[in-house]
Scaffold this motif. Structure first.
Motif, PDB file in Angstrom:
ATOM      1  N   VAL A  11       0.714  -1.263   0.033  1.00  0.00           N
ATOM      2  CA  VAL A  11       0.094  -0.019   0.069  1.00  0.00           C
ATOM      3  C   VAL A  11       1.010   1.212   0.083  1.00  0.00           C
ATOM      4  CG1 VAL A  11      -1.881  -1.198   1.327  1.00  0.00           C
ATOM      5  CG2 VAL A  11      -0.131  -0.144   2.593  1.00  0.00           C
ATOM      6  N   ASP A  12       0.315   2.347  -0.347  1.00  0.00           N
ATOM      7  CA  ASP A  12       0.817   3.552  -0.063  1.00  0.00           C
ATOM      8  C   ASP A  12       1.900   3.585   1.097  1.00  0.00           C
ATOM      9  OD1 ASP A  12      -0.175   4.494  -2.433  1.00  0.00           O
ATOM     10  OD2 ASP A  12      -1.671   5.612  -1.519  1.00  0.00           O
ATOM     11  N   SER A  13       3.161   4.302   1.029  1.00  0.00           N
ATOM     12  CA  SER A  13       4.004   4.403   2.127  1.00  0.00           C
ATOM     13  C   SER A  13       3.413   5.228   3.382  1.00  0.00           C
ATOM     14  CB  SER A  13       5.356   5.102   1.723  1.00  0.00           C
ATOM     15  OG  SER A  13       4.836   6.448   1.319  1.00  0.00           O
ATOM     16  N   GLU A  14       2.286   6.129   3.116  1.00  0.00           N
ATOM     17  CA  GLU A  14       1.873   6.716   4.449  1.00  0.00           C
ATOM     18  C   GLU A  14       1.021   5.847   5.370  1.00  0.00           C
ATOM     19  OE1 GLU A  14       1.322   7.668   1.235  1.00  0.00           O
ATOM     20  OE2 GLU A  14       2.715   9.462   1.081  1.00  0.00           O
TER      21      GLU A  14
ATOM     22  N   ALA B 178       2.944   1.043   7.367  1.00  0.00           N
ATOM     23  CA  ALA B 178       3.344   0.498   8.693  1.00  0.00           C
ATOM     24  C   ALA B 178       1.886  -0.035   9.249  1.00  0.00           C
ATOM     25  CB  ALA B 178       4.033   1.641   9.589  1.00  0.00           C
ATOM     26  N   GLU B 179       0.915   0.924   9.216  1.00  0.00           N
ATOM     27  CA  GLU B 179      -0.374   0.573  10.177  1.00  0.00           C
ATOM     28  C   GLU B 179      -0.946  -0.576   9.379  1.00  0.00           C
ATOM     29  OE1 GLU B 179      -4.507   0.443  10.127  1.00  0.00           O
ATOM     30  OE2 GLU B 179      -3.583   1.358   8.603  1.00  0.00           O
ATOM     31  N   THR B 180      -1.097  -0.655   8.216  1.00  0.00           N
ATOM     32  CA  THR B 180      -1.724  -1.646   7.259  1.00  0.00           C
ATOM     33  C   THR B 180      -1.091  -3.057   7.605  1.00  0.00           C
ATOM     34  OG1 THR B 180      -2.450  -0.201   5.601  1.00  0.00           O
ATOM     35  CG2 THR B 180      -2.614  -2.481   5.096  1.00  0.00           C
TER      36      THR B 180
ATOM     37  N   ALA C 104      -0.388  -8.606   9.605  1.00  0.00           N
ATOM     38  CA  ALA C 104       0.400  -9.422  10.404  1.00  0.00           C
ATOM     39  C   ALA C 104      -0.437  -9.722  11.714  1.00  0.00           C
ATOM     40  CB  ALA C 104       1.649  -8.735  10.825  1.00  0.00           C
ATOM     41  N   GLN C 105      -0.798  -9.183  12.439  1.00  0.00           N
ATOM     42  CA  GLN C 105      -1.809  -9.670  13.405  1.00  0.00           C
ATOM     43  C   GLN C 105      -2.883 -10.236  13.194  1.00  0.00           C
ATOM     44  OE1 GLN C 105      -2.228  -5.675  15.385  1.00  0.00           O
ATOM     45  NE2 GLN C 105      -0.602  -6.058  16.954  1.00  0.00           N
ATOM     46  N   LEU C 106      -3.424 -10.021  12.223  1.00  0.00           N
ATOM     47  CA  LEU C 106      -4.497 -10.820  11.561  1.00  0.00           C
ATOM     48  C   LEU C 106      -4.464 -12.380  11.044  1.00  0.00           C
ATOM     49  CD1 LEU C 106      -7.640 -11.217  10.691  1.00  0.00           C
ATOM     50  CD2 LEU C 106      -7.035 -10.339   8.396  1.00  0.00           C
TER      51      LEU C 106
END
Length: 268
Positions: free
Chosen positions: A48-51, A54-56, A61-63
């Motif tokens: 996804v977009d760099s912005e 990290a959140e995505t 990963a947790q999912l």
């Protein structure tokens, strides 16, 4: 052979759509099926977009960790993103990836030095990927030296000599194979890895090329792969090749995998 399931990757259109729409059911099912098919690790890549990467990636990963008992291969070209995701993972897995590009090893190696995390290391620098096997092997030695400085044992290194696309480089396999053989000869611990599907990009009937590359690369010394474990023919070829190379005593792994239904010949 270390098998890394490639499917939880946002660069795959259907998976990218599921990530954008936060389709947890789809992604959980993908993780479960790859574990059942015999993967040792699950690659997770947000793409996804760099912005928002990290959140995505952390969400993904947790999912996947909640759906599967397998460790993850956390996949991002951005070392800053990796530093934000790794500390939140339940199980030590594989970092994907580092290279001799500026800042990558300096960021990631201190983070994993005193852990059990493995790491995929690409044989490239800020100047790109050397055309010759010799150039890539020189980078391998630099990575090896840096790992030693940080106390990272060679059995935690998965070296990716980077296979070029066959449609643009008819020597893609021979260069990769030369690197694989020499890396395995120089190091008793380091693994050789490849993202199998890279070699077939732009060609028709890509699985045919991927299957052939798997067997020939394994013969050259590749002992880890990021691959489609839901491709039953591919999985069968992996077990068969491992047995033919004398790495499967009495073919027990092959027989067990067949009995568990991980592969099999289709009946007409």
């Amino acid at each position: 052979m270390i098998v890394i399931g490639e499917k939880c990757n946002g660069f795959i259109p259907s998976v990218g759509k599921a990530i954008r729409e936060r389709d947890e059911a789809y992604l959980r099912d993908l993780a479960i099926r790859q574990e059942e098919a015999g993967a040792d690790y699950l690659d997770v890549c947000a793409a996804v977009d760099s912005e928002v990467e990290a959140e995505t990636l952390l969400w993904l990963a947790q999912l996947v960790e909640s759906a599967s008992s397998l460790p993850l291969c956390i996949d991002s070209p951005n070392p800053a993103v990796l530093t934000q995701v790794l500390p939140h993972c339940k199980r030590a897995g594989i970092v994907n990836s580092v290279s001799m590009e500026s800042g990558k090893i300096e960021t990631i190696f201190p983070l994993i030095a005193n852990t059990k995390w493995k790491v995929i290391a690409l044989t490239c620098t800020n100047s790109g990927v050397p055309e010759s096997a010799e150039g890539r092997l020189a980078i391998f030695e630099q990575i090896r030296s840096a790992a030693k400085e940080y106390g990272i044992s060679e059995d935690r290194l998965l070296i990716d000599p980077i296979v070029h696309t066959l449609s643009t480089d008819e020597h893609a396999l021979s260069t990769f194979a030369a690197c694989a053989k020499e890396i395995r000869a120089r190091s008793s611990g380091a693994h050789v890895v490849s993202g199998l599907s890279n070699i077939s990009f732009g060609l028709p009937s890509r699985p045919v090329i991927n299957h052939a590359f798997l067997t020939l690369a394994m013969q050259a010394g590749m002992n880890a792969a990021i691959m489609d474990v839901l491709d039953r023919e591919m999985v069968g070829l992996l077990y068969a090749t491992n047995a033919l190379l004398g790495e499967d005593e009495y073919c027990m792994d092959y027989i067990t995998a067949f009995r568990e239904g991980k592969f099999g010949v289709k009946k007409n």
